[in-house]
Design a protein around this motif. Structure first.
Motif, mmCIF file in Angstrom:
data_model
loop_
_atom_site.group_PDB
_atom_site.id
_atom_site.type_symbol
_atom_site.label_atom_id
_atom_site.label_comp_id
_atom_site.label_asym_id
_atom_site.label_seq_id
_atom_site.Cartn_x
_atom_site.Cartn_y
_atom_site.Cartn_z
ATOM 1 N N ALA A 264 58.854 -18.428 -44.704
ATOM 2 C CA ALA A 264 59.594 -19.484 -45.399
ATOM 3 C C ALA A 264 58.721 -20.715 -45.624
ATOM 4 O O ALA A 264 58.763 -21.337 -46.693
ATOM 5 C CB ALA A 264 60.836 -19.851 -44.586
ATOM 6 N N ARG A 265 57.893 -21.039 -44.642
ATOM 7 C CA ARG A 265 57.004 -22.195 -44.763
ATOM 8 C C ARG A 265 55.957 -21.974 -45.841
ATOM 9 O O ARG A 265 55.660 -22.860 -46.652
ATOM 10 C CB ARG A 265 56.327 -22.472 -43.417
ATOM 11 N N GLU A 266 55.406 -20.751 -45.881
ATOM 12 C CA GLU A 266 54.388 -20.444 -46.884
ATOM 13 C C GLU A 266 54.977 -20.403 -48.290
ATOM 14 O O GLU A 266 54.354 -20.861 -49.254
ATOM 15 C CB GLU A 266 53.719 -19.096 -46.556
ATOM 16 N N LEU A 267 56.190 -19.858 -48.410
ATOM 17 C CA LEU A 267 56.853 -19.830 -49.723
ATOM 18 C C LEU A 267 57.121 -21.252 -50.222
ATOM 19 O O LEU A 267 56.977 -21.541 -51.414
ATOM 20 C CB LEU A 267 58.156 -19.033 -49.639
ATOM 21 N N GLN A 268 57.509 -22.134 -49.318
ATOM 22 C CA GLN A 268 57.740 -23.522 -49.694
ATOM 23 C C GLN A 268 56.437 -24.190 -50.135
ATOM 24 O O GLN A 268 56.412 -24.979 -51.079
ATOM 25 C CB GLN A 268 58.348 -24.273 -48.491
ATOM 26 N N ARG A 269 55.354 -23.852 -49.437
ATOM 27 C CA ARG A 269 54.060 -24.452 -49.756
ATOM 28 C C ARG A 269 53.573 -24.024 -51.136
ATOM 29 O O ARG A 269 53.130 -24.853 -51.938
ATOM 30 C CB ARG A 269 53.032 -24.065 -48.688
ATOM 31 N N VAL A 270 53.668 -22.700 -51.449
ATOM 32 C CA VAL A 270 53.192 -22.232 -52.753
ATOM 33 C C VAL A 270 54.110 -22.720 -53.882
ATOM 34 O O VAL A 270 53.663 -22.877 -55.025
ATOM 35 C CB VAL A 270 53.086 -20.687 -52.783
ATOM 36 N N LYS A 271 55.368 -22.974 -53.546
ATOM 37 C CA LYS A 271 56.285 -23.513 -54.550
ATOM 38 C C LYS A 271 55.861 -24.910 -54.980
ATOM 39 O O LYS A 271 55.964 -25.279 -56.153
ATOM 40 C CB LYS A 271 57.703 -23.523 -53.987
ATOM 41 N N HIS A 272 55.335 -25.693 -54.035
ATOM 42 C CA HIS A 272 54.924 -27.065 -54.329
ATOM 43 C C HIS A 272 53.558 -27.128 -55.012
ATOM 44 O O HIS A 272 53.348 -27.918 -55.923
ATOM 45 C CB HIS A 272 54.892 -27.894 -53.041
ATOM 46 N N ASN A 273 52.615 -26.274 -54.566
ATOM 47 C CA ASN A 273 51.264 -26.366 -55.148
ATOM 48 C C ASN A 273 51.030 -25.406 -56.319
ATOM 49 O O ASN A 273 49.974 -25.427 -56.943
ATOM 50 C CB ASN A 273 50.181 -26.165 -54.073
ATOM 51 N N GLY A 274 52.016 -24.525 -56.592
ATOM 52 C CA GLY A 274 51.915 -23.650 -57.760
ATOM 53 C C GLY A 274 50.941 -22.510 -57.618
ATOM 54 O O GLY A 274 50.601 -21.849 -58.605
ATOM 55 N N LYS A 275 50.467 -22.236 -56.407
ATOM 56 C CA LYS A 275 49.508 -21.144 -56.197
ATOM 57 C C LYS A 275 50.233 -19.853 -55.852
ATOM 58 O O LYS A 275 51.437 -19.822 -55.649
ATOM 59 C CB LYS A 275 48.522 -21.529 -55.094
ATOM 60 N N SER A 276 49.461 -18.780 -55.786
ATOM 61 C CA SER A 276 50.032 -17.456 -55.488
ATOM 62 C C SER A 276 50.057 -17.215 -53.991
ATOM 63 O O SER A 276 49.331 -17.846 -53.224
ATOM 64 C CB SER A 276 49.217 -16.364 -56.174
ATOM 65 N N LEU A 277 50.875 -16.270 -53.594
ATOM 66 C CA LEU A 277 50.974 -15.872 -52.189
ATOM 67 C C LEU A 277 50.796 -14.365 -52.107
ATOM 68 O O LEU A 277 51.430 -13.613 -52.850
ATOM 69 C CB LEU A 277 52.342 -16.266 -51.618
ATOM 70 N N VAL A 278 49.911 -13.934 -51.233
ATOM 71 C CA VAL A 278 49.654 -12.506 -51.055
ATOM 72 C C VAL A 278 50.183 -12.083 -49.689
ATOM 73 O O VAL A 278 49.908 -12.735 -48.680
ATOM 74 C CB VAL A 278 48.145 -12.197 -51.145
ATOM 75 N N LEU A 279 50.935 -10.999 -49.661
ATOM 76 C CA LEU A 279 51.476 -10.462 -48.424
ATOM 77 C C LEU A 279 51.008 -9.030 -48.269
ATOM 78 O O LEU A 279 51.220 -8.198 -49.151
ATOM 79 C CB LEU A 279 53.014 -10.518 -48.462
ATOM 80 N N LEU A 280 50.345 -8.754 -47.154
ATOM 81 C CA LEU A 280 49.794 -7.427 -46.896
ATOM 82 C C LEU A 280 50.619 -6.744 -45.806
ATOM 83 O O LEU A 280 50.810 -7.293 -44.732
ATOM 84 C CB LEU A 280 48.332 -7.544 -46.451
ATOM 85 N N LEU A 281 51.119 -5.553 -46.105
ATOM 86 C CA LEU A 281 51.888 -4.774 -45.138
ATOM 87 C C LEU A 281 51.074 -3.562 -44.706
ATOM 88 O O LEU A 281 50.514 -2.846 -45.541
ATOM 89 C CB LEU A 281 53.215 -4.304 -45.754
ATOM 90 N N LEU A 282 51.016 -3.326 -43.423
ATOM 91 C CA LEU A 282 50.300 -2.166 -42.882
ATOM 92 C C LEU A 282 51.275 -1.310 -42.099
ATOM 93 O O LEU A 282 52.148 -1.827 -41.397
ATOM 94 C CB LEU A 282 49.161 -2.609 -41.959
ATOM 95 N N ASP A 283 51.106 -0.012 -42.208
ATOM 96 C CA ASP A 283 51.973 0.904 -41.466
ATOM 97 C C ASP A 283 51.122 2.056 -40.945
ATOM 98 O O ASP A 283 50.176 2.492 -41.596
ATOM 99 C CB ASP A 283 53.093 1.437 -42.377
ATOM 100 N N ILE A 284 51.449 2.536 -39.753
ATOM 101 C CA ILE A 284 50.741 3.690 -39.178
ATOM 102 C C ILE A 284 51.682 4.882 -39.233
ATOM 103 O O ILE A 284 52.784 4.849 -38.657
ATOM 104 C CB ILE A 284 50.320 3.412 -37.719
ATOM 105 N N ASP A 285 51.247 5.923 -39.912
ATOM 106 C CA ASP A 285 52.092 7.113 -40.072
ATOM 107 C C ASP A 285 52.308 7.814 -38.742
ATOM 108 O O ASP A 285 51.401 7.898 -37.901
ATOM 109 C CB ASP A 285 51.440 8.091 -41.058
ATOM 110 N N ARG A 286 53.508 8.330 -38.587
ATOM 111 C CA ARG A 286 53.889 9.140 -37.425
ATOM 112 C C ARG A 286 53.583 8.444 -36.089
ATOM 113 O O ARG A 286 53.193 9.083 -35.113
ATOM 114 C CB ARG A 286 53.205 10.511 -37.481
ATOM 115 N N PHE A 287 53.740 7.135 -36.051
ATOM 116 C CA PHE A 287 53.476 6.394 -34.799
ATOM 117 C C PHE A 287 54.536 6.690 -33.747
ATOM 118 O O PHE A 287 54.311 6.515 -32.544
ATOM 119 C CB PHE A 287 53.428 4.883 -35.081
#
Length: 299
Positions: A264-287
Motif C-alpha cells: 500500500a505504501r509503495e502504491l501510494q508512492r508511485v501514484k504521487h511520483n508517476g513512476k512504475s511499480l514492478v512486483l515479482l512473484l516466486l513459487d516453488i513447485d511441489r513444495f
C-alpha cells in the motif's frame, strides 16, 4: 556572595527551612513518579529498563529525604548517605537506558568505582577538612560524569536496518531527545561548579541564589529524565509488539500483514511520483512434498 536576608525561627535559619521544604516537595514528586512507574510495570509486563528506573527513583527519593532533614540530623546521614544515594540513582539511570536499548553497560564498573571515590572525597571534606564548596564541586562533578556517560550511551545507539523499516516505530527521536536532556544536565552541573568556584557559598544554612536555582533546575531535569526513560521504554515495547505482529515467528520473514502495508505504501508512492511499480512473484513447485516429508520446520 548572593545571599538571602537571614531570619531565624527556633534556632534554625529560614533559608535552611526553605531548602528543606523544597526537598520535601521534590521527594513528594519523586514518590508520585515512582508509583506511576510501578503501575506501568504492572500494566505492561516485560518492559525493559523500568526495574532499573524504579530503583533509581527509590534511591533518589531516599537521598532527597535525607537532604530535607539536614537541619535536624547528623552529617553522615544528610551529607554522606544522601549524596551517595543520589550518585547511585544517577548510575542506575545509566543502567536503565542501557537496558531499554539493549546496549552493553560498559561504564557500569567505572561508575561503581566512581561511587567509592566520590564517597571518600565527601567524607574528607565533611570531617577532616570541612568545605561546602569542595563538596558541591565533588557532587556536581560526579553527577556530570554520570550524565555524560548516559548521553554517550544514548548517542551511540544505532537502530537496526531491517526489512521492517518504515513499518515499525523508530526509537531514534526519543533516544536523541533523552541524550540531549542528559547533555543539558551535565552542562548544568558544570555551570554550577564554575559559579560555586566564583561565588563560594557560606554553608547549608546560608544557601544562596545560585545553589537554590540549581536545586530547582536539577529537579526539573531529573524528573524529565525519569519520565523520558519511561517514554523510551514504552516506545521500545511498542516497537517489539509491531515487529512480532509483522513477522512470522518460525522464519522471521515478513508476514502477509507487513506485505500488504508495504505494498500500500509503495502504491501510494508511485501514484504521487508517476513512476512504475514492478512486483515479482516466486513459487516453488511441489513444495508441499518437502513439508510432508521433512516437516514444516525443515520447510
Amino acid at each position: 556572595m548572593l545571599h538571602f536576608e537571614e531570619l531565624t525561627v527556633g534556632g534554625i535559619t529560614l533559608t535552611s527551612l526553605y531548602m528543606s521544604y523544597l526537598m520535601c516537595g521534590y521527594a513528594a514528586t519523586l514518590a508520585l513518579v515512582l508509583a506511576g512507574c510501578r503501575v506501568v510495570v504492572r500494566c505492561v509486563p516485560g518492559l525493559r529498563g523500568v526495574n532499573w528506573l524504579s530503583w533509581a527513583l527509590f534511591c533518589a527519593l531516599a537521598g532527597v529525604l535525607l537532604l530535607a532533614i539536614r537541619p535536624f540530623a547528623p552529617a553522615w546521614m544528610t551529607i554522606l548517605a544522601a549524596n551517595e544515594a543520589l550518585f547511585v540513582s544517577s548510575l542506575l539511570l545509566y543502567c536503565a537506558a542501557a537496558d531499554v536499548l539493549a546496549i552493553r553497560m560498559d561504564f557500569r564498573s567505572w561508575g561503581i568505582c566512581l561511587l567509592a571515590i566520590a564517597f571518600t572525597v565527601n567524607g574528607y571534606f565533611t570531617y577532616f577538612h570541612p568545605s561546602l564548596t569542595a563538596r558541591i564541586l565533588n557532587s556536581s562533578g560526579t553527577c556530570a560524569l554520570y550524565a555524560v556517560a548516559t548521553a554517550a550511551l544514548l548517542f551511540q545507539y544505532e537502530e537496526e536496518q531491517t526489512d521492517l523499516a518504515g513499518l515499525v516505530a523508530t526509537l531514534q527521536f526519543p533516544t536523541m531527545a533523552l541524550a540531549w536532556l542528559q547533555v543539558l544536565t551535565a552542562a548544568q552541573h558544570i555551570l554550577r561548579c564554575v559559579l560555586t568556584e566564583l561565588y563560594p557559598p557560606g554553608d547549608f544554612a546560608h544557601i544562596d541564589l545560585i545553589q537554590l536555582g540549581f536545586s530547582y533546575a536539577s529537579m526539573v531535569l531529573n524528573l524529565g529524565t525519569g519520565c523520558g526513560l519511561i517514554w523510551l521504554a514504552l516506545c521500545g515495547h511498542r516497537q517489539d509488539l509491531q515487529r512480532i505482529a509483522r513477522t512470522d515467528s518460525l522464519t522471521g520473514l515478513l508476514n502477509r500483514r507487513a506485505f500488504e502495508e508495504m505494498l500500500a505504501r509503495e502504491l501510494q508512492r508511485v501514484k504521487h511520483n508517476g513512476k512504475s511499480l514492478v512486483l515479482l512473484l516466486l513459487d516453488i513447485d511441489r513444495f508441499k512434498v518437502v513439508n510432508d516429508t521433512w516437516g514444516h520446520l525443515a520447510g
